[in-house]
Design a protein around this motif. Structure first.
Motif, short mmCIF file in Angstrom:
data_model
loop_
_atom_site.label_atom_id
_atom_site.label_comp_id
_atom_site.label_asym_id
_atom_site.label_seq_id
_atom_site.Cartn_x
_atom_site.Cartn_y
_atom_site.Cartn_z
N VAL A 353 0.84 -1.21 0.00
CA VAL A 353 0.00 0.00 0.00
C VAL A 353 0.87 1.26 0.00
N HIS A 354 1.93 1.25 0.78
CA HIS A 354 2.81 2.43 0.84
C HIS A 354 3.40 2.74 -0.52
N LYS A 355 3.91 1.72 -1.19
CA LYS A 355 4.51 1.91 -2.51
C LYS A 355 3.46 2.33 -3.54
N ILE A 356 2.27 1.75 -3.45
CA ILE A 356 1.19 2.11 -4.38
C ILE A 356 0.80 3.57 -4.18
N ALA A 357 0.72 4.01 -2.92
CA ALA A 357 0.32 5.39 -2.64
C ALA A 357 1.31 6.41 -3.20
N LEU A 358 2.59 6.06 -3.23
CA LEU A 358 3.60 6.99 -3.74
C LEU A 358 3.65 7.02 -5.26
N ASP A 359 3.03 6.04 -5.91
CA ASP A 359 3.05 5.98 -7.37
C ASP A 359 2.03 6.95 -7.97
N ARG A 360 2.36 7.49 -9.12
CA ARG A 360 1.49 8.49 -9.75
C ARG A 360 0.12 7.91 -10.09
N PHE A 361 0.12 6.72 -10.71
CA PHE A 361 -1.15 6.12 -11.13
C PHE A 361 -1.70 5.16 -10.08
N GLY A 362 -0.84 4.55 -9.30
CA GLY A 362 -1.33 3.66 -8.26
C GLY A 362 -2.13 4.40 -7.20
N SER A 363 -1.76 5.66 -6.93
CA SER A 363 -2.52 6.43 -5.94
C SER A 363 -3.96 6.66 -6.39
N MET A 364 -4.20 6.71 -7.70
CA MET A 364 -5.57 6.88 -8.19
C MET A 364 -6.41 5.63 -7.94
N VAL A 365 -5.79 4.46 -7.96
CA VAL A 365 -6.51 3.22 -7.66
C VAL A 365 -6.92 3.21 -6.19
N THR A 367 -7.44 5.87 -4.42
CA THR A 367 -8.50 6.87 -4.33
C THR A 367 -9.84 6.29 -4.73
N CYS A 368 -9.85 5.47 -5.78
CA CYS A 368 -11.09 4.84 -6.22
C CYS A 368 -11.61 3.85 -5.17
N ILE A 369 -10.71 3.10 -4.56
CA ILE A 369 -11.13 2.13 -3.53
C ILE A 369 -11.79 2.86 -2.37
N LEU A 370 -11.20 3.96 -1.93
CA LEU A 370 -11.77 4.71 -0.81
C LEU A 370 -13.09 5.36 -1.17
N SER A 371 -13.38 5.53 -2.46
CA SER A 371 -14.61 6.19 -2.89
C SER A 371 -15.73 5.22 -3.23
N VAL A 372 -15.40 3.95 -3.48
CA VAL A 372 -16.38 3.02 -4.03
C VAL A 372 -16.68 1.85 -3.11
N VAL A 373 -15.66 1.25 -2.54
CA VAL A 373 -15.83 -0.01 -1.81
C VAL A 373 -16.57 0.24 -0.50
N ARG A 402 -3.21 12.26 -2.48
CA ARG A 402 -4.51 12.19 -3.17
C ARG A 402 -5.53 11.34 -2.43
N PRO A 403 -5.20 10.13 -1.97
CA PRO A 403 -6.21 9.37 -1.21
C PRO A 403 -6.68 10.10 0.05
#
Length: 639
Positions: A353-365, A367-373, A402-403
Motif C-alpha cells: 500500500v505504501h509503494k502504491i500510494a507513492l506511485d502516480r497512477f497507483g494512488s488513483m486506484v 483513491t477509487c477504492i476509498l470512494s467506491v468499496v 490524493r487518497p
C-alpha cells in the motif's frame, strides 16, 4: 534282452574310464598331475594373470598413489572441468579472451582512448561469430558493454550482423538484454526496421516471458504510428494479415471497427485468444498489454468482460497499476467487480500500500477504492493500517496525498486534474447499456437511454458508476474518523505545521485538515484536536520577524501566506485564534507585501464575529490607505 546287454556294456565302459583316471589305462599328456605337498611348499607364489602385464616398478603409479593435498585436488578438478567445457563449447577459448577484455573495459577509472581500443579489439575477435555467441551469459555481457561504448559505425556493424537473428535472440534469457541495449541506441531507420520485423510475431512474443520484454521496449521507443502498428496486430486477424488495413488514422478500436466494417464478434474472439494465455502465464507488467485490455473492455460483451475482471481480481492487478492504462484497468475492475472480487483485489495489495500510494497512477486506484468499496472494515484492516505509520511522508508527497484529500474533500478539482477526474469517472460500456443486468456488485450503475445504441454511442453516453450502496458521507466517516486516521492526521499536521505551510503540496492537506474537511466531517468529533492544531499554526505565525532570519516569515512566504488567508476566510475558529495570538495590536506591522493579503482577509470574511473582532483595528489602516481591500469585499460603513 538286447536292451539289458546294452546297459551292461555301458556300465563296463564307465568302470574302465574310472580306472584310467586313477592311474590305469593310457597316459594323457594334457592331464596335469597333482603336485605333492613337498613340491607345493618349495614352489614360489604365482602372480595373478592381470598383474603379469605390469612392470616390476612404475614411477607414475607410485606418484599417483601418493596422497594429494586439497589444493592439488582442486586444481585437478578445475583442469578436468576446463577440458569438458572446451569439448562442449566451440567458442570457449574466445569467451575467456573476451571476459579478460571485459574486465578491463568496464572499469570506471579507465581512459576513453584505452576503452575504445579494448572495445575495438573485442569486436574484431567476435566478428563473424556474433550471432552464435550472443546467447552466452559471458559474451552477451561483453557485447552489451561494447554496444554502450563503441562508435556508431561499430554499433551499426553489430546491429546488421544480428538483425537476421533478432526474433530468435529476443527469446534468449541473456541475449534479450543485448537486444534492448541495441534498440535504445538504434537510429530511427533501425528502429522502424525492427518494428516491421515484429509483424506477425507480436502475439507470440507477448506470451513469452522473455520475448515480451523486447516488444514492450520497442513499443515504448516507437512513435504514435509505430505503437499503433504494433497494437493493430493484436486487434484482429485481418489487421494482422493485411498491412494496408492497419494504416488507418483512427486510434480507438471502436472507430477502427466502424471504419473497416469488421465483425465485432470476430474481433472479440481474436483478442480473447491473445489475452487469455497472457493472463494465465501472468505476464501482465507491460504497458502494451494494459492498452490492449482497455481497448478490449470497450468492445467486449458482458460475459467476456466479467471473465477478464474475475481473472484480474487478485494480486495480479497490483503489478499493472503503475501505468496510466493499467491504472484505468484497475479502477474498472474495482468499480464493476463483485464484492468478492473487490475483496481479493484489496487483499492482494497487502504489504504494497505504501509503494502504491507513492506511485502516480497507483494512488488513483487507492483513491477509487476509498470512494467506491463499501467494506470499510477490510479497508481499515489493510489500507488504512499501512498508511497510518507513514502519514508524515504521505502528506508531503504529490501523489500520496490524493487518497487523503479524497477522504477530506471528495472529487475536488483543486487537487485532482481533469485527467484524474475522468479516470475516476471511467466505466465499461457493456455493463452500462440498458437492458443488461449488471453483475453482482456493490455499485449502482446509471442506464444509457436508447436500446439500439452502438458501442461508440454507449461509450459517450455512459455515466460513471456512482459508487457502493453505502452513503458516501457515512463511508468517509468510517474510514476517516472511526478508523483513527483523522486523529493521526491532525497530530502529524501539528508536528509539521511550519513545514506544511511552506510546502507546495503539503499546504493543501493542512488546509483541509485545519478547516475540518468538506461538510465539516471532522468538526463534531475532533473539535479539541482541531483547536490544538489551530493553536500550533498560530504559535508559529506569531513568531516576530527578525532581521537576521534566513527563511522568510510565514506571513511573507508565497505558499504559507495564501494558505493562512484561505483558512481565515473559511474557518472562523482559526481566524479568531490567529487574531488573538498574532495580529492583535500588531496589524500595522503586517500591512505590506504578502502579509497584507492575510490581514485583508479579516475584512473579507463572511463571519460577522470575526469581522467585528478585527474591524476596529483594521479600519484606520484602511482609511489611511495602508491596507487595500477589493471594492466588492469592502464592508459597509455604519450610519
Amino acid at each position: 534282452m538286447a536292451l539289458k546287454n546294452q546297459k551292461n556294456s555301458e556300465s563296463i565302459k564307465r568302470k574302465r574310464t574310472a580306472k584310467g583316471t586313477d592311474g590305469g589305462g593310457k597316459f594323457n599328456p594334457k592331464k596335469k598331475l597333482k603336485p605333492s605337498s613337498n613340491d607345493q611348499q618349495n614352489k614360489p607364489f604365482k602372480k595373478n594373470k592381470f598383474d603379469s602385464a605390469k612392470p616390476k616398478f612404475d614411477k607414475q603409479a607410485a606418484a599417483d598413489n601418493v596422497p594429494k593435498t586439497k589444493r592439488e585436488l582442486r586444481i585437478q578438478a578445475k583442469g578436468l572441468a576446463e577440458a569438458r567445457k572446451k569439448k562442449r563449447k566451440p567458442y570457449y577459448t574466445l569467451e575467456q579472451e573476451l571476459a579478460s577484455l571485459w574486465e578491463k573495459m568496464r572499469r570506471r577509472n579507465i581512459a576513453k582512448e584505452d576503452r575504445s581500443k579494448l572495445v575495438s579489439e573485442a569486436l574484431r575477435k567476435m566478428k563473424g561469430k556474433t550471432p552464435e555467441i550472443a546467447g552466452s551469459h559471458v559474451s552477451c555481457r561483453v557485447l552489451q558493454t561494447c554496444a554502450k561504448y563503441c562508435t556508431p559505425d561499430e554499433r551499426n556493424t553489430v546491429y546488421e550482423e544480428l538483425q537476421p537473428h533478432f526474433l530468435t535472440l529476443a527469446c534468449n534469457t541473456y541475449a534479450v538484454h543485448l537486444i534492448t541495449k541495441l534498440l535504445d541506441n538504434a537510429s530511427k531507420e533501425q528502429l522502424a526496421s525492427f518494428i516491421s520485423s515484429l509483424r506477425g510475431h507480436v502475439a507470440s512474443l507477448l506470451r513469452h516471458m522473455v520475448g515480451s520484454v523486447v516488444v514492450e521496449n520497442a513499443y515504448q521507443l516507437g512513435n504514435a504510428s509505430q505503437k499503433q502498428s504494433i497494437l493493430m496486430e493484436l486487434f484482429s486477424t485481418e489487421l494482422q494479415l493485411f498491412k494496408d488495413l492497419a494504416s488507418v488514422n483512427e486510434r480507438r478500436l471502436v472507430d477502427i471497427i466502424s471504419k473497416l466494417k469488421l465483425q465485432k464478434t470476430a474481433v472479440v474472439r481474436h483478442m480473447s485468444a491473445v489475452i487469455q494465455p497472457i493472463l494465465e502465464k501472468g505476464i501482465v507488467d507491460h504497458s502494451i498489454f494494459h492498452k490492449v485490455l482497455v481497448e478490449y473492455f470497450t468492445v467486449a460483451d458482458k460475459t467476456s468482460t466479467a471473465e477478464v475482471i474475475q481473472h484480474l481480481s487478485s494480486a495480479l492487478l497490483v503489478r499493472m497499476i503503475h501505468t496510466k492504462d493499467g491504472s484505468k484497468v484497475g479502477i474498472l475492475c474495482i468499480k464493476h467487480g463483485s464484492a468478492q472480487e473487490r475483496k481479493k483485489i484489496i487483499k492482494g495489495m497487502k504489504g504494497h500500500v505504501h509503494k502504491i500510494a507513492l506511485d502516480r497512477f497507483g494512488s488513483m486506484v487507492l483513491t477509487c477504492i476509498l470512494s467506491v468499496v463499501d467494506d470499510t472494515q477490510l479497508i481499515k484492516k489493510i489500507i488504512i493500517r499501512e498508511l497510518q505509520p507513514v502519514l508524515k511522508e504521505l502528506i508531503f508527497d504529490k501523489n500520496a496525498r490524493r487518497p487523503l484529500l479524497q477522504l477530506l474533500h471528495p472529487n475536488c478539482s483543486r487537487y485532482l486534474s481533469p485527467d484524474d477526474l475522468s479516470l475516476l469517472d471511467s466505466s465499461i460500456p457493456s455493463l452500462l447499456i440498458k437492458g443488461d443486468s449488471a453483475p453482482e456488485t456493490e455499485t449502482t450503475t446509471s442506464e444509457v437511454e436508447g436500446d439500439d445504441l452502438d458501442m461508440s454511442d454507449a461509450e459517450e453516453n455512459a455515466k460513471s458508476v456512482a459508487g457502493g450502496k453505502k452513503d458516501p458521507t457515512l463511508r468517509r466517516k468510517e474510514l476517516l474518523v472511526d478508523s483513527g486516521l483523522a486523529e493521526n492526521l491532525i497530530d502529524a499536521c501539528s508536528e509539521s505545521a511550519e513545514e506544511l505551510l511552506r510546502s507546495n503540496h503539503g499546504k493543501e492537506v493542512l488546509f483541509e485538515v485545519a478547516s475540518g474537511g468538506a461538510d465539516n466531517i471532522l468538526n463534531p468529533h475532533l473539535d479539541e484536536k482541531l483547536e490544538s492544531l489551530h493553536e500550533a499554526i498560530a504559535s508559529r505565525v506569531s513568531i516576530p520577524k527578525s532581521e537576521g532570519q534566513e527563511e522568510e516569515h510565514l506571513l511573507e512566504n508565497f505558499h504559507s501566506s495564501r494558505t493562512i488567508r484561505k483558512l481565515i476566510l473559511k474557518c472562523p475558529s482559526f481566524a479568531t485564534t490567529l487574531w488573538k495570538q498574532a495580529f492583535k495590536g500588531n496589524s500595522k506591522t503586517w500591512a505590506q507585501g504578502h502579509s497584507a493579503k492575510v490581514i485583508s482577509a479579516y475584512l473579507e470574511t463572511s463571519d460577522p464575529k470575526v469581522l467585528k473582532l478585527a474591524k476596529k483595528e483594521l479600519q484606520p489602516l484602511l482609511d489611511q490607505g495602508l491596507l487595500k481591500v477589493p471594492d466588492q469585499s469592502q464592508p459597509k460603513k455604519e450610519g
